[in-house]
Enzyme design. Structure first.
Site, mmCIF file in Angstrom:
data_model
loop_
_atom_site.group_PDB
_atom_site.id
_atom_site.type_symbol
_atom_site.label_atom_id
_atom_site.label_comp_id
_atom_site.label_asym_id
_atom_site.label_seq_id
_atom_site.Cartn_x
_atom_site.Cartn_y
_atom_site.Cartn_z
ATOM 1 N N CYS A 90 1.477 -5.319 14.782
ATOM 2 C CA CYS A 90 2.160 -5.969 13.655
ATOM 3 C C CYS A 90 3.287 -6.867 14.159
ATOM 4 O O CYS A 90 3.028 -7.921 14.714
ATOM 5 C CB CYS A 90 2.655 -4.912 12.662
ATOM 6 S SG CYS A 90 3.132 -5.599 11.049
ATOM 7 N N HIS A 197 -2.604 -2.447 11.566
ATOM 8 C CA HIS A 197 -2.045 -1.207 12.113
ATOM 9 C C HIS A 197 -3.177 -0.263 12.509
ATOM 10 O O HIS A 197 -3.729 0.429 11.662
ATOM 11 C CB HIS A 197 -1.151 -0.527 11.073
ATOM 12 C CG HIS A 197 0.169 -1.201 10.887
ATOM 13 N ND1 HIS A 197 1.302 -0.812 11.554
ATOM 14 C CD2 HIS A 197 0.524 -2.247 10.114
ATOM 15 C CE1 HIS A 197 2.318 -1.594 11.197
ATOM 16 N NE2 HIS A 197 1.862 -2.477 10.326
ATOM 17 N N GLU A 199 -2.987 2.529 14.004
ATOM 18 C CA GLU A 199 -2.576 3.911 13.751
ATOM 19 C C GLU A 199 -2.671 4.294 12.287
ATOM 20 O O GLU A 199 -2.537 5.475 11.925
ATOM 21 C CB GLU A 199 -1.145 4.139 14.260
ATOM 22 C CG GLU A 199 -0.032 3.639 13.366
ATOM 23 C CD GLU A 199 0.222 2.127 13.390
ATOM 24 O OE1 GLU A 199 1.233 1.696 12.820
ATOM 25 O OE2 GLU A 199 -0.601 1.393 13.986
ATOM 26 N N ASP A 248 1.813 15.260 -6.226
ATOM 27 C CA ASP A 248 3.109 15.592 -6.806
ATOM 28 C C ASP A 248 3.555 16.918 -6.209
ATOM 29 O O ASP A 248 2.918 17.961 -6.440
ATOM 30 C CB ASP A 248 3.011 15.709 -8.331
ATOM 31 C CG ASP A 248 2.762 14.361 -8.991
ATOM 32 O OD1 ASP A 248 2.991 13.331 -8.336
ATOM 33 O OD2 ASP A 248 2.327 14.346 -10.153
ATOM 34 N N ASP A 413 8.172 4.553 -14.499
ATOM 35 C CA ASP A 413 7.649 5.526 -15.465
ATOM 36 C C ASP A 413 7.962 5.067 -16.895
ATOM 37 O O ASP A 413 8.920 5.524 -17.506
ATOM 38 C CB ASP A 413 8.289 6.899 -15.241
ATOM 39 C CG ASP A 413 8.009 7.465 -13.869
ATOM 40 O OD1 ASP A 413 6.901 7.225 -13.352
ATOM 41 O OD2 ASP A 413 8.886 8.137 -13.303
#
Length: 561
Positions: A90, A197, A199, A248, A413
């Site tokens: 990157c 990337h 990885e 969550d 939200d």
């Protein structure tokens, strides 16, 4: 510090202190190689240094500034001029060029490759370019010994190297994003670098690193063969739509960290015998093992959303940090973490921590992106109160400046506020279809933002918050909807369209998925680049492969594992 492993060569890792380098370490270790950190300029040019990997993350100017401060620039130039093995990731690729739009002509790069790094045109595409895309191979290289030409890899960047100004002998692969062709990896002799990337590119990325390290060990890295005809061919790669799985995470009543799922943000089981009819926290599994399962099943990204109410702050939240550290050992796709990322003062010690310090702790633990929620809403309110004036001190601005816009996700939200009027002096009014009309037949609504896990409503709409946060430096929007959460009736397309049409950064659709066609439909009918789900995957009602196969069958590009 040296991390021991089984292979003969030791990788010298240039970690200049920005972003998630833990995942690169874990990828190298997973391939069986030892790692030695570069801690002095002398190490770079030492005869004992066999190969350098530079996983650059963040802003071009910041990276070059740190490299100069540490005295690394001239030794790096000497090392590269000697033709010894190097792999840049990157920003580790971009800094090989002479300069970048990101920092202006006054900031010089290492300058091994002639050319300038350019910013994507936000008027023509969503910026940053985030997600899985292909590579058109322009040289046969040992890097690709174990990968197929059509395997996707993970990109996250706002700036690119132009094909027409990069010398042909350097171009290893090309990629196209929304019509803009660019150089996605380079190689000349033993010097290699990629914009993507590895990885974070799953098994494909690990195989690319494996090809590089094996070639270094065998002394065959420089044996690349140009494919001149490919350079003139039109590049036809495609950015696929992402399937994101959210976990969550919160403490249950026994103090254990569990994955849960709410119904319109209520995560407790219904229990008529319990006070107020609310039982224990819904337990759907352990965070690390569930995340590992989703990685294996083909999730494009995984988001850990810590919904515990913080009393002290994330710096003291060792269990969640340990979850990230453990997950990143064996999960090689992007990890986002959210919850409690803000400035705060520890009530017990009196120590004050900035949002940047909190985010940095998460990045060091293995996160690639951090998600800001309540803090982003109050920051947007302050931004408008000051007539759009930037202070440079908000959480968004500080983290974005240090780590880059792509590292900052805004989680919103909102909930519907129905209206009989088609306009509003302050809020963006949305026209609803028949299925979404209000309880009294209202044809319109605006989406009111909430904070504190949906418990407190604010007088600002989702479109306004999204636009402000983009202006302040955010790189992506995670767009939830309280009305649809846990309902399994599909995403709120009206909300998704309103926000994705209003900003130029990528939007992740969230809340409401219950079937494969919910993903396909939101991708076909709105401009979102990713869609997120939780409960349907946790309960094994639908598999990730089912979702992706449905998408592909209906003309929506997806990455198959």
């Amino acid at each position: 510090m040296t991390e021991k492993s089984s292979n003969t060569i030791t990788v010298s890792l240039l970690d200049y202190g920005a972003g998630n380098v833990r995942s690169v370490r874990n990828a190298i270790a997973a391939l069986g190689y030892s790692i030695e950190d570069i801690t002095s300029p002398e190490q770079i040019t030492s005869p004992s240094t066999k190969c350098i990997i530079f996983p650059g993350v963040g802003a071009y100017g910041t990276a070059m500034s740190v490299l100069h401060e540490k005295g690394y620039v001239e030794p790096l130039k000497e090392y590269l001029a000697s033709g010894r093995p190097y792999f840049g990731i990157c920003l580790g690729m971009q800094t090989l060029f002479e300069s970048s739009d990101e920092s202006g002509a006054s900031v010089s790069g290492i300058g091994v490759i002639p050319g300038h790094i350019t910013k994507f045109d936000a008027s023509k595409m969503a910026v940053p370019h985030i997600g899985w895309n292909g590579r058109q191979i322009c040289q046969e290289s040992p890097l690709f010994k174990y990968v197929s030409g059509d395997d996707c890899v993970y990109f996250v960047h706002s700036y690119y190297a132009r094909v027409d100004t990069t010398p042909d002998e350097w171009i290893l692969t090309k990629t196209v994003y929304e019509g803009q062709e660019y150089v996605s990896s380079v190689q000349k002799g033993n010097i290699c670098a990629c914009q993507f990337h590895p990885e974070k590119s799953g098994q494909t990325g690990l195989n690319i690193l494996k090809g590089f390290l094996e070639a270094v060990s065998e002394g065959t890295l420089s044996s690349s063969i140009p494919l001149p005809s490919v350079l003139t061919e039109e590049c036809k790669t495609e950015l696929v739509k992402r399937v994101v799985v959210a976990l969550d995470v919160r403490s249950n009543d026994s103090g254990d960290l569990v994955v849960t799922k709410g119904d319109q943000y209520d995560v407790r089981e219904v229990d008529d015998s319990a006070p107020k009819g609310r039982g224990g926290v819904r337990n759907l599994g352990k965070p690390v093992s569930l995340a590992a399962r989703y990685y294996t099943e083909g999730a494009d990204e995984i988001a850990f959303l810590n919904i515990t109410s913080f009393r002290q702050g994330v710096i003291d939240d060792m269990p969640m940090l340990q979850v990230l550290e453990e997950a990143s050992k064996n999960i090689f796709v992007p990890l986002t973490v959210g919850g409690g990322i803000r400035s705060y003062k520890c009530p017990t010690t009196g120590d004050t921590y900035s949002a940047l310090e909190v985010a940095s702790r998460y990045f060091r633990a293995g996160a690639d992106k951090v998600s800001l929620g309540s803090d982003a809403v109050t920051t947007a309110e302050a931004f408008y109160a000051e007539n759009g004036k930037k202070t440079g001190k908000s959480s968004i601005e500080e983290i974005s400046k240090h780590y880059g816009a792509q590292a900052v996700v805004i989680s919103i939200d909102p909930k519907r506020v129905y209206s009989e009027q088609s306009n509003h002096p302050k809020h963006t009014i949305i026209t609803l279809d028949e299925s979404q009309k209000g309880p009294n037949g209202e044809k319109y609504c605006w989406y009111q933002c909430t904070i504190k896990g949906g418990r407190e409503a604010r007088d600002i709409c989702a479109v306004a918050v999204s636009k402000a946060c983009e202006e302040l430096g955010a790189g992506e929007i995670m767009l939830n909807c309280i009305d649809m959460d846990g309902q399994c009736q599909g995403y709120d397309h009206a909300l998704m369209k309103a926000v994705s049409d209003a900003v130029t950064i990528p939007v992740i659709a969230s809340s409401g998925a219950g079937k494969p066609d919910h993903f396909t439909n939101v991708f076909k009918e709105t401009s979102v680049q990713a869609a997120l789900a939780a409960g349907m995957f946790h309960r094994k009602e639908v598999g990730i492969d089912e979702v992706k196969n449905h998408m592909i069958k209906n003309g929506v590009p997806a990455r198959l594992k």
